[in-house]
Write a protein that holds these residues in place. Structure first.
Motif, short mmCIF file in Angstrom:
data_model
loop_
_atom_site.label_atom_id
_atom_site.label_comp_id
_atom_site.label_asym_id
_atom_site.label_seq_id
_atom_site.Cartn_x
_atom_site.Cartn_y
_atom_site.Cartn_z
N LYS A 235 0.83 -1.38 -0.18
CA LYS A 235 -0.29 -0.01 0.11
C LYS A 235 0.88 1.45 -0.08
O LYS A 235 0.50 2.25 -0.80
N ALA A 236 1.81 1.16 0.99
CA ALA A 236 2.68 2.57 0.79
C ALA A 236 3.42 2.76 -0.52
O ALA A 236 3.47 3.90 -0.94
N TRP A 237 3.85 1.86 -1.34
CA TRP A 237 4.45 1.95 -2.69
C TRP A 237 3.48 2.34 -3.45
O TRP A 237 3.76 3.35 -4.41
N ALA A 238 2.25 1.79 -3.39
CA ALA A 238 1.15 1.95 -4.51
C ALA A 238 0.77 3.46 -4.23
O ALA A 238 0.52 4.15 -5.25
N ASP A 239 0.61 3.93 -3.03
CA ASP A 239 0.07 5.26 -2.66
C ASP A 239 0.93 6.18 -3.33
O ASP A 239 0.53 7.19 -3.90
N ILE A 242 0.77 6.20 -7.17
CA ILE A 242 -0.56 7.18 -7.72
C ILE A 242 -0.29 8.49 -7.57
O ILE A 242 -0.65 9.10 -8.44
N VAL A 243 0.14 9.10 -6.55
CA VAL A 243 0.63 10.46 -6.46
C VAL A 243 1.41 10.89 -7.63
O VAL A 243 1.11 11.91 -8.31
N GLU A 244 2.43 10.23 -7.84
CA GLU A 244 3.34 10.35 -8.81
C GLU A 244 2.79 10.45 -10.19
O GLU A 244 3.01 11.36 -10.98
N LYS A 250 -8.43 9.46 -8.64
CA LYS A 250 -9.02 8.43 -9.53
C LYS A 250 -9.03 7.02 -8.70
O LYS A 250 -9.54 6.01 -9.04
N VAL A 251 -7.52 6.85 -8.32
CA VAL A 251 -7.27 5.46 -7.49
C VAL A 251 -7.18 5.72 -5.93
O VAL A 251 -6.47 6.66 -5.28
N GLU A 252 -7.83 4.79 -5.29
CA GLU A 252 -7.64 4.63 -3.83
C GLU A 252 -7.22 3.29 -3.61
O GLU A 252 -7.99 2.11 -3.84
#
Length: 415
Positions: A235-239, A242-244, A250-252
């Motif tokens: 989750k930390a990597w994906a979050d 997503i910001v970058e 759009k994505v949670e």
């Protein structure tokens, strides 16, 4: 006793003349194991050097992979005979047997798995102990997060050292032998999104979002995405990604069990997550899809399955992967899983298998893993850990090449 067995026992000077009571006790079992492999293996061959220096060639006149190994201790065959793939790994880790290339050996046993039957599967107390340990790691809601953490929370630094830049830990789909792994992984992702007919404004649920690649690609298509994971590292990597990508609107990504969600989505995607569910929870997994998918909505799965002829034996006997790599994991019995889906008014359409692509993906991963070790990117892990992961990657590659396991994509429509 067969003439082959007589050769093994009476001709084995190193085994029998040392006066070892243990050796004398296990000789009949070792002989029985080798004889059974000789009789039941229909394709391919093994060229084995035994601890007494003798050489046994089994099945080399048959078409198929040719495996070579050196058995340095008779205990390796004893471990195989009584503890199956778990014991065979232990013996390899202890240096009791070796091979110049493990993949053909695992391919050979995968290719002949149906005819070999229970040869090389745990027996008696070993089977009970392995199975009990596996049942204690069942993916009940209170245990599932710990099971996921045991594998995926090894750390983002670990996985990023050898996965490609998409951080995709599932089979790619290759267009050609020279294609970069990253390109093939994105092809797999977009093939799934195409199955879902994703459009701007579509609401998509991803069960098992990994490091966020599919969710981000769907967001780029204009979808509104909710991804579920139990891994805090993922989750930390994906979050961050997503910001970058500029897709925070759009994505949670949620740290949430699939059994807890009750919302309506136009589409649902799940890539090689159902293997972490276990047979007991297949109905709950499919209930999640049926509950959260609007009528007429589409779900697309990528899953790994076990040959149905092998499944019941596999399910009774925790193997190397379940013991050392994926606690609580279990491959699908596809016909049974499909039947459960249809009971919930979920169709089963457009199934495409591509097991050789997975074998090639694993080969890429193994090469990248070795490169990461050589360049010091995995210095935080010890040599025994690296041996386990080398073995795991070769074990899986051979399994896909031999055909006992398969990977496929399928579409389910809620009707």
């Amino acid at each position: 006793m067969s003439t082959r067995g007589a050769h093994l026992v009476h001709g084995d000077r190193g085994f029998m003349t040392g006066g070892s009571l243990i050796a004398r006790a296990i000789a009949p079992g070792v002989d029985t194991l080798i004889d059974a492999v000789h009789r039941k293996m229909e394709r391919g061959g093994i060229d084995a050097t035994l601890p007494d220096g003798s050489r046994r060639r089994v099945g080399f006149h048959r078409p198929g992979p040719a495996a070579r190994l050196e058995v340095k201790s008779w205990m390796a065959l004893v471990r195989l005979g009584f503890s199956g793939s778990v014991g065979w790994y232990k013996a390899w880790d202890l240096g009791e047997w070796t091979s110049p290339d493990l993949v053909p050996l695992f391919e050979l046993f995968s290719l002949n798995a149906v005819t070999l039957g229970d040869v090389g599967r745990a027996k008696g107390p070993a089977r009970w102990l392995n199975s009990l340990a596996h049942r204690l790691r069942d993916n009940a809601p209170q245990r599932a997060k710990a099971n996921i953490a045991a594998h995926y929370d090894l750390g983002n630094d670990f996985y990023s050292a050898w996965l490609d830049t998409t951080m995709t830990y599932s089979s790619a789909r290759f267009a050609g032998t020279d294609e970069p792994l990253e390109t093939s992984q994105l092809r797999k992702v977009h093939a799934l999104l195409d199955r879902l007919e994703i459009k701007p404004g579509s609401r998509l649920l991803e069960i098992g979002s990994g490091w966020g690649t599919l969710a981000i690609e769907a967001g780029k298509r204009g979808a509104n995405v909710v991804g579920l994971t139990l891994s805090e590292e993922q989750k930390a990597w994906a979050d961050r990604r997503i910001v970058e990508a500029g897709l925070s609107d759009k994505v949670e990504i949620r740290l949430q069990d699939y059994r807890e969600i009750a919302e309506q989505f136009d589409a649902i995607a799940s890539v090689e997550m159902v293997e972490a569910v276990g047979q007991r929870w297949w109905p709950a997994y499919l209930d999640c899809i049926a509950r959260n998918l609007r009528p007429g909505g589409r779900a697309a799965l990528q899953f790994i399955s076990m040959d149905g002829r092998l499944f019941d034996r596999y399910a009774r006997n925790a193997d190397f992967i379940q013991t050392y790599i994926f606690p609580g994991g279990q491959l699908l019995n596809e016909p049974r899983f499909e039947a459960l889906a249809q009971e919930r008014a979920l169709s089963w359409e457009g199934r495409e298998g591509f097991r050789i692509d997975y074998a090639e993906t694993l080969k890429h991963w193994r090469e990248r893993y070795e490169a990461a070790i050589a360049t010091g990117r995995l210095n935080g892990f010890g040599e025994q850990f690296h041996r386990l992961w080398r073995y795991y990657l070769m074990y899986c590659e051979g399994g896909f090449r031999g055909g006992a396991i398969d990977v496929a994509q399928v579409t389910m429509v809620k009707g």
